[in-house]
Scaffold this active site. Structure first.
Site, PDB file in Angstrom:
ATOM      1  N   GLY A 190       0.826  -1.214   0.000  1.00 36.08           N
ATOM      2  CA  GLY A 190       0.000   0.000   0.000  1.00 36.08           C
ATOM      3  C   GLY A 190       0.857   1.259   0.000  1.00 36.08           C
ATOM      4  O   GLY A 190       0.584   2.215  -0.730  1.00 36.08           O
TER       5      GLY A 190
ATOM      6  N   LYS B 272      15.718 -16.450  -3.452  1.00 40.13           N
ATOM      7  CA  LYS B 272      14.926 -17.544  -4.033  1.00 40.13           C
ATOM      8  C   LYS B 272      13.414 -17.372  -3.877  1.00 40.13           C
ATOM      9  O   LYS B 272      12.667 -17.594  -4.846  1.00 40.13           O
ATOM     10  CB  LYS B 272      15.393 -18.885  -3.439  1.00 40.13           C
ATOM     11  CG  LYS B 272      14.834 -20.117  -4.127  1.00 40.13           C
ATOM     12  CD  LYS B 272      15.406 -20.371  -5.507  1.00 40.13           C
ATOM     13  CE  LYS B 272      16.777 -20.724  -5.648  1.00 40.13           C
ATOM     14  NZ  LYS B 272      17.620 -21.711  -5.609  1.00 40.13           N
TER      15      LYS B 272
ATOM     16  N   THR C 256      11.655 -14.810  -3.979  1.00 40.09           N
ATOM     17  CA  THR C 256      11.194 -13.863  -5.003  1.00 40.09           C
ATOM     18  C   THR C 256      11.262 -14.495  -6.394  1.00 40.09           C
ATOM     19  O   THR C 256      10.388 -14.267  -7.238  1.00 40.09           O
ATOM     20  CB  THR C 256      12.017 -12.562  -4.932  1.00 40.09           C
ATOM     21  OG1 THR C 256      11.808 -11.987  -3.651  1.00 40.09           O
ATOM     22  CG2 THR C 256      11.600 -11.574  -6.002  1.00 40.09           C
TER      23      THR C 256
ATOM     24  N   GLY D 203     -15.599   2.561  18.237  1.00 41.01           N
ATOM     25  CA  GLY D 203     -15.765   1.168  18.623  1.00 41.01           C
ATOM     26  C   GLY D 203     -17.222   0.753  18.599  1.00 41.01           C
ATOM     27  O   GLY D 203     -18.112   1.571  18.348  1.00 41.01           O
TER      28      GLY D 203
ATOM     29  N   CYS E 102     -16.062   9.463  17.864  1.00 39.13           N
ATOM     30  CA  CYS E 102     -17.254   8.671  17.613  1.00 39.13           C
ATOM     31  C   CYS E 102     -17.742   7.982  18.896  1.00 39.13           C
ATOM     32  O   CYS E 102     -18.349   8.621  19.731  1.00 39.13           O
ATOM     33  CB  CYS E 102     -17.022   7.688  16.473  1.00 39.13           C
ATOM     34  SG  CYS E 102     -18.574   7.176  15.733  1.00 39.13           S
TER      35      CYS E 102
ATOM     36  N   GLN F  12     -19.544   9.509  22.311  1.00 40.59           N
ATOM     37  CA  GLN F  12     -20.795   9.011  22.889  1.00 40.59           C
ATOM     38  C   GLN F  12     -20.584   8.628  24.362  1.00 40.59           C
ATOM     39  O   GLN F  12     -21.420   8.916  25.219  1.00 40.59           O
ATOM     40  CB  GLN F  12     -21.292   7.812  22.084  1.00 40.59           C
ATOM     41  CG  GLN F  12     -21.638   8.166  20.634  1.00 40.59           C
ATOM     42  CD  GLN F  12     -22.108   6.958  19.825  1.00 40.59           C
ATOM     43  OE1 GLN F  12     -22.013   5.820  20.264  1.00 40.59           O
ATOM     44  NE2 GLN F  12     -22.625   7.224  18.621  1.00 40.59           N
TER      45      GLN F  12
ATOM     46  N   HIS G 237     -15.530  11.049  12.428  1.00 41.38           N
ATOM     47  CA  HIS G 237     -14.151  10.555  12.554  1.00 41.38           C
ATOM     48  C   HIS G 237     -13.183  11.552  11.909  1.00 41.38           C
ATOM     49  O   HIS G 237     -12.895  11.439  10.718  1.00 41.38           O
ATOM     50  CB  HIS G 237     -14.000   9.211  11.847  1.00 41.38           C
ATOM     51  CG  HIS G 237     -14.703   8.088  12.536  1.00 41.38           C
ATOM     52  ND1 HIS G 237     -14.104   7.326  13.504  1.00 41.38           N
ATOM     53  CD2 HIS G 237     -15.963   7.613  12.400  1.00 41.38           C
ATOM     54  CE1 HIS G 237     -14.965   6.419  13.941  1.00 41.38           C
ATOM     55  NE2 HIS G 237     -16.092   6.565  13.291  1.00 41.38           N
TER      56      HIS G 237
ATOM     57  N   GLU H  14     -10.137  11.654  12.051  1.00 42.21           N
ATOM     58  CA  GLU H  14      -8.892  10.988  11.633  1.00 42.21           C
ATOM     59  C   GLU H  14      -8.884  10.627  10.155  1.00 42.21           C
ATOM     60  O   GLU H  14      -7.817  10.419   9.586  1.00 42.21           O
ATOM     61  CB  GLU H  14      -8.618   9.756  12.500  1.00 42.21           C
ATOM     62  CG  GLU H  14      -9.566   8.573  12.324  1.00 42.21           C
ATOM     63  CD  GLU H  14     -10.768   8.592  13.266  1.00 42.21           C
ATOM     64  OE1 GLU H  14     -11.144   9.696  13.719  1.00 42.21           O
ATOM     65  OE2 GLU H  14     -11.343   7.518  13.524  1.00 42.21           O
TER      66      GLU H  14
HETATM   67  N1  GLN Z   1     -20.986   2.087  18.100  1.00 40.33           N
HETATM   68  C1  GLN Z   1     -21.263   3.467  17.880  1.00 40.33           C
HETATM   69  C2  GLN Z   1     -22.371   3.664  16.852  1.00 40.33           C
HETATM   70  O1  GLN Z   1     -22.633   2.790  16.058  1.00 40.33           O
HETATM   71  C3  GLN Z   1     -20.018   4.228  17.483  1.00 40.33           C
HETATM   72  C4  GLN Z   1     -19.480   3.818  16.156  1.00 40.33           C
HETATM   73  C5  GLN Z   1     -18.039   4.235  15.933  1.00 40.33           C
HETATM   74  O2  GLN Z   1     -17.299   4.519  16.863  1.00 40.33           O
HETATM   75  N2  GLN Z   1     -17.631   4.256  14.693  1.00 40.33           N
HETATM   76  O3  GLN Z   1     -22.961   4.699  16.801  1.00 40.33           O
END
Ligand code: GLN
Length: 553
Positions: free
Chosen positions: A18, A189, A191, A360, A387, A391, A516, A518
């Site tokens: 990549g 080898k 390769t 997450g 995210c 929350q 996000h 990032e």
């Molecule tokens: N689990 C949470 C949602 O679905 C947060 C998702 C995440 O962090 N990308 O809203």
């Protein structure tokens, strides 16, 4: 008409295909061409959204909401351009199109076969990506390595393209050269075998990028040249590097860009890599180190799977740190352990200059992450929630500041008395119908920023757009109560009223984003929120220095 450069792996995966693809695209761009990158994943998953990050690495999201392989993130970071959904495909998505067309009588009664119909669909998609991006060069990275059953149809597509247009198609093999400890000698080898396997698919590499601990020496280049039917100067050394952004600069030392142009029958061209070289130099000249703790759970088996699950977060931290003259030291903190051991948590988090709780899903490690957020809030540690991290910051605030015991996200406790984070209305039906692939709130949405907030100051704009991937949202029914207790909703989606950013005043940096950030940070343009976060961690670091490392705040 576009020219296509297929990047293929040999011997083993995970050796930087990549980064090689992205680096070559960067070099061609710096010579004034339009270059784009396509990633082909051999999986049957229709997109990367249903893959576990421990197994497959981060799920990257494009502006137009495609959940794709993390390499698309590398391409965006190296090219400093958005890459759109048409530049990503999996075997699953290709087969799905062909089967759907067959069901719609799109093949006019013909027998539909793996070859040629699957490669033809692949070729059509590559040509579409070239047309949409108006690219002079399309770099196509084929996932996996030569010799795998899974990616054969993609090699077949590449071979068919070369047959039709020999002057417009090129192959680069990224291969690994082991130096077994006991022998102390680099072996070629594996390769040689990789090239032979490619030959059996009708493909002869134009270049070999030799990945190894060190550079290839002349005797080995000569040997490979004989056994692989190539000129020695087309075998390019790609030794290990500490910083991936050095790769394009190294390849240019070998004049990779001009070699490619000449092989295509084009004239040599000068490049302008000065901005890139400046960024790289800055990354080497940092004056201080900041300790960033990432409290997560996608840790996999040992430390080896770690970086890939959060790669965009790590890169964003680096971009912002380098710009500010700092070098980040990232610590992986397991949220699960904080559920049992508060002392360990205080010790670990106390040593950090800033804390990130990244995205997450699900209940595991949640209570530990909430505790970490509470620690950051109370001890005035810079905190950045991405995210799920945002929350959970709302949950923590509701429970511990706003007097809502047991407050939760309904993702974890659907029966909570205070559902401060709740499933989005349109997501309920999708759940019931088990329509769960590519159906989250995905891609770019607008956000309006409130005057006088940290977010507004960081972005220096009042309207922004960021990328999303979620099914749950801030519950607006509880917004007023939470705000009356001091929570500031500094970013709002103007169309739906959805809270996109929360922050706390009177704190060095306490901010969470539903989106996000990032996914949009680039080495040449670090993300404003990461920059402000890192600035706060640098201040924390200074303060720690002054009070002898005791807890700040
Ligand atoms: N689990 C949470 C949602 O679905 C947060 C998702 C995440 O962090 N990308 O809203």
């Amino acid at each position: 008409m576009a020219r296509y450069i297929f990047v293929i792996g040999g011997v083993m995966s995970g050796i930087g295909k990549g980064i090689t693809t992205a680096s070559i695209a960067r070099i061609l761009k710096s010579k004034g061409f339009r270059a784009t990158c396509v990633k082909i994943d051999p999986y049957l998953n229709v997109d990367a959204g249903t893959m576990n990050p421990i197994e497959h690495g981060e799920v990257f999201v494009t502006e137009d909401g495609m959940e794709c392989d993390q390499d698309i993130g590398n391409y965006e970071r190296f090219l400093d351009e958005n890459i759109f959904a048409q530049n990503y495909m999996t075997s699953g998505s290709v087969y799905l199109s062909v089967i759907n067309r067959e069901r719609a009588l799109g093949y006019g009664g013909k027998c539909v076969e793996t070859v040629p119909h699957i490669p033809e669909e692949v070729i059509g998609r590559l040509q579409n990506a070239a047309a949409k991006t108006k690219a002079d060069f399309v770099l196509v990275e084929i996932g996996g390595t030569a010799g795998e059953y899974q990616n054969l149809v993609f090699f077949e597509a590449a071979r068919m393209m070369k047959l039709r247009d020999p002057d417009k198609v090129m192959f680069i093999l990224v291969s690994y050269f082991p130096i077994p400890k006991l022998m102390g000698e680099m072996k070629t080898k594996p390769t040689q075998y990789a090239v032979r396997i490619l030959n059996s698919s009708g493909i002869q590499p134009d270049f070999i990028m030799a990945r190894s601990e060190v550079s290839l020496d002349e005797p080995r280049k000569k040997k490979l040249s004989v056994f692989c039917n190539m000129h020695p100067e087309d075998i390019i050394s790609a030794p290990d590097i500490m910083n991936i952004y050095q790769a394009p600069l190294n390849f240019e030392k070998d004049k990779m860009g001009n070699k490619i142009l000449m092989k295509f029958g084009l004239r040599k061209k000068k490049n302008d890599m000065s901005d890139w070289a400046r960024m790289f130099r800055k990354s080497l000249k940092t004056k201080k180190t900041v300790k960033i703790g990432i409290v997560g759970k996608y840790f996999g088996t040992g430390k080896f799977t770690l970086p890939d699950s959060y790669i965009s977060v790590i890169e964003s931290i680096k971009h912002a740190s380098w710009e500010l003259g700092a070098s980040p030291e990232i610590h992986w903190l397991n949220g699960e352990t904080y559920e049992k051991d508060k002392k360990k948590m205080a010790k670990e988090l106390g040593a950090m200059d800033g804390i990130i709780v990244p995205g997450g899903f699900g209940a595991r490690a949640i209570e530990g992450k909430i505790r970490a957020i509470e620690y950051a809030r109370e001890n005035l540690k810079p905190f950045f929630g991405l995210c799920y991290g945002m929350q959970l910051a709302v949950v923590e605030f509701a429970r511990n500041v706003a007097g809502m015991p047991g407050a939760n996200t309904t993702e974890v406790n659907p029966k909570t008395k205070y559902p401060v984070i709740d499933v989005m209305a349109d997501q309920k039906e999708k759940y019931l119908k088990k329509n769960l692939g590519g159906t989250m709130r995905l891609g770019a949405y607008n956000c309006k920023l409130k005057e006088g907030t940290v977010a507004r100051r960081a972005y220096k704009a009042d309207k922004i757009s960021e990328r999303h991937r979620h099914r749950y949202e801030f519950n607006n029914a509880l917004k007023e109560v939470l705000e009356s207790k001091g929570l500031v909703s500094s970013g709002i989606n103007p169309e739906s009223g959805l809270v996109e950013i929360i922050e706390l005043p009177k704190h060095p940096f306490f901010l969470g984003t539903q989106f996000h950030p990032e996914f949009k940070s680039r080495p040449l343009s670090p993300h404003p929120l990461f920059r402000e976060f890192i600035r706060a961690t640098m201040k924390n670091n200074e303060k720690k220095g002054k009070n002898g490392g005791r807890k700040s705040g």
